[in-house]
Scaffold this motif. Structure first.
Motif, PDB file in Angstrom:
ATOM      1  N   GLU A 238      -3.366  16.473  -9.389  1.00 40.93           N
ATOM      2  CA  GLU A 238      -2.917  16.909  -8.064  1.00 40.93           C
ATOM      3  C   GLU A 238      -3.850  16.459  -6.949  1.00 40.93           C
ATOM      4  N   MET A 239      -5.143  16.361  -7.214  1.00 42.35           N
ATOM      5  CA  MET A 239      -6.101  15.911  -6.202  1.00 42.35           C
ATOM      6  C   MET A 239      -5.732  14.500  -5.723  1.00 42.35           C
ATOM      7  N   ILE A 240      -5.387  13.637  -6.659  1.00 44.39           N
ATOM      8  CA  ILE A 240      -5.013  12.262  -6.326  1.00 44.39           C
ATOM      9  C   ILE A 240      -3.682  12.245  -5.598  1.00 44.39           C
ATOM     10  N   ARG A 241      -2.739  13.024  -6.074  1.00 42.12           N
ATOM     11  CA  ARG A 241      -1.421  13.086  -5.426  1.00 42.12           C
ATOM     12  C   ARG A 241      -1.546  13.574  -3.988  1.00 42.12           C
ATOM     13  N   ALA A 242      -2.406  14.573  -3.774  1.00 41.07           N
ATOM     14  CA  ALA A 242      -2.636  15.096  -2.427  1.00 41.07           C
ATOM     15  C   ALA A 242      -3.227  14.019  -1.526  1.00 41.07           C
ATOM     16  N   SER A 243      -4.181  13.267  -2.049  1.00 40.23           N
ATOM     17  CA  SER A 243      -4.801  12.193  -1.262  1.00 40.23           C
ATOM     18  C   SER A 243      -3.796  11.103  -0.922  1.00 40.23           C
ATOM     19  N   CYS A 244      -2.885  10.830  -1.837  1.00 40.85           N
ATOM     20  CA  CYS A 244      -1.836   9.835  -1.561  1.00 40.85           C
ATOM     21  C   CYS A 244      -0.944  10.302  -0.413  1.00 40.85           C
ATOM     22  N   GLY A 245      -0.553  11.559  -0.428  1.00 41.24           N
ATOM     23  CA  GLY A 245       0.268  12.092   0.660  1.00 41.24           C
ATOM     24  C   GLY A 245      -0.457  12.040   1.991  1.00 41.24           C
TER      25      GLY A 245
ATOM     26  N   VAL B 123       0.848  -1.195   0.000  1.00 42.62           N
ATOM     27  CA  VAL B 123       0.000   0.000   0.000  1.00 42.62           C
ATOM     28  C   VAL B 123       0.885   1.246   0.000  1.00 42.62           C
ATOM     29  N   GLU B 124       1.870   1.292   0.876  1.00 37.84           N
ATOM     30  CA  GLU B 124       2.756   2.451   0.934  1.00 37.84           C
ATOM     31  C   GLU B 124       3.526   2.622  -0.374  1.00 37.84           C
ATOM     32  N   VAL B 125       3.980   1.529  -0.954  1.00 37.34           N
ATOM     33  CA  VAL B 125       4.715   1.604  -2.220  1.00 37.34           C
ATOM     34  C   VAL B 125       3.831   2.194  -3.317  1.00 37.34           C
ATOM     35  N   ALA B 126       2.602   1.718  -3.424  1.00 37.16           N
ATOM     36  CA  ALA B 126       1.679   2.228  -4.447  1.00 37.16           C
ATOM     37  C   ALA B 126       1.375   3.705  -4.219  1.00 37.16           C
ATOM     38  N   LEU B 127       1.106   4.071  -2.967  1.00 36.72           N
ATOM     39  CA  LEU B 127       0.804   5.468  -2.657  1.00 36.72           C
ATOM     40  C   LEU B 127       2.000   6.374  -2.963  1.00 36.72           C
ATOM     41  N   LEU B 128       3.199   5.938  -2.624  1.00 41.54           N
ATOM     42  CA  LEU B 128       4.405   6.725  -2.916  1.00 41.54           C
ATOM     43  C   LEU B 128       4.593   6.907  -4.417  1.00 41.54           C
TER      44      LEU B 128
ATOM     45  N   MET C 178       3.644  16.014  -0.436  1.00 38.18           N
ATOM     46  CA  MET C 178       4.448  16.359   0.740  1.00 38.18           C
ATOM     47  C   MET C 178       3.696  17.353   1.615  1.00 38.18           C
ATOM     48  N   ASP C 179       3.110  18.370   0.991  1.00 38.14           N
ATOM     49  CA  ASP C 179       2.375  19.391   1.742  1.00 38.14           C
ATOM     50  C   ASP C 179       1.240  18.783   2.558  1.00 38.14           C
ATOM     51  N   GLU C 180       0.473  17.900   1.942  1.00 34.37           N
ATOM     52  CA  GLU C 180      -0.670  17.284   2.624  1.00 34.37           C
ATOM     53  C   GLU C 180      -0.214  16.349   3.735  1.00 34.37           C
ATOM     54  N   ALA C 181       0.852  15.615   3.501  1.00 33.29           N
ATOM     55  CA  ALA C 181       1.368  14.716   4.530  1.00 33.29           C
ATOM     56  C   ALA C 181       1.819  15.513   5.752  1.00 33.29           C
ATOM     57  N   ILE C 182       2.583  16.550   5.530  1.00 33.60           N
ATOM     58  CA  ILE C 182       3.089  17.355   6.641  1.00 33.60           C
ATOM     59  C   ILE C 182       1.942  18.040   7.375  1.00 33.60           C
ATOM     60  N   LYS C 183       0.961  18.515   6.635  1.00 32.74           N
ATOM     61  CA  LYS C 183      -0.181  19.183   7.263  1.00 32.74           C
ATOM     62  C   LYS C 183      -0.904  18.241   8.219  1.00 32.74           C
ATOM     63  N   LEU C 184      -1.127  17.001   7.800  1.00 35.11           N
ATOM     64  CA  LEU C 184      -1.816  16.040   8.658  1.00 35.11           C
ATOM     65  C   LEU C 184      -0.948  15.644   9.856  1.00 35.11           C
ATOM     66  N   ILE C 185       0.324  15.462   9.623  1.00 38.82           N
ATOM     67  CA  ILE C 185       1.243  15.105  10.713  1.00 38.82           C
ATOM     68  C   ILE C 185       1.266  16.215  11.766  1.00 38.82           C
ATOM     69  N   LYS C 186       1.339  17.453  11.322  1.00 37.28           N
ATOM     70  CA  LYS C 186       1.336  18.579  12.256  1.00 37.28           C
ATOM     71  C   LYS C 186      -0.001  18.671  12.991  1.00 37.28           C
TER      72      LYS C 186
END
Length: 102
Positions: free
Chosen positions: A52-59, A37-42, A85-93
């Protein structure tokens, strides 16, 4: 075919509608114990030809998986680019997690 593999197949299929691929990306964020799952999402997160919508959801889904494990993968986070990257960091924060844990 099991549910996880079906979602991965949808996410990776560029002939599938963007809405379906985005839904698959979001659903995959709830599957915590499958490295594929992580490999596919990456892979999709960093595909500049993908919407970009899909890329954001993957992050976001990657961050959700890491949060579910209570350990953010700094190495994998560093592989992300752009909106993923932006979406991942936003959720982590938002979850008040350090992304330097692993």
């Amino acid at each position: 075919m099991d549910h996880t593999n079906e979602l991965i197949k949808i996410l990776l299929d560029k002939t599938t509608s963007d809405a379906e691929r985005d839904d698959a990306a979001m659903d995959l964020g709830f599957i915590l114990n499958d490295e594929t799952v992580e490999v596919a999402l990456l892979n999709v997160a960093n595909d500049k030809k993908t919407d970009e919508m899909i890329r954001a959801s993957c992050g976001e889904s990657l961050a959700q998986i890491w949060i579910g494990h209570n350990q953010v993968s700094r190495e994998k986070l560093a592989l992300l680019t752009g909106i993923a990257m932006d979406e991942a960091i936003k959720l982590i924060k938002k979850e008040n997690m350090e992304y330097t844990l692993e």
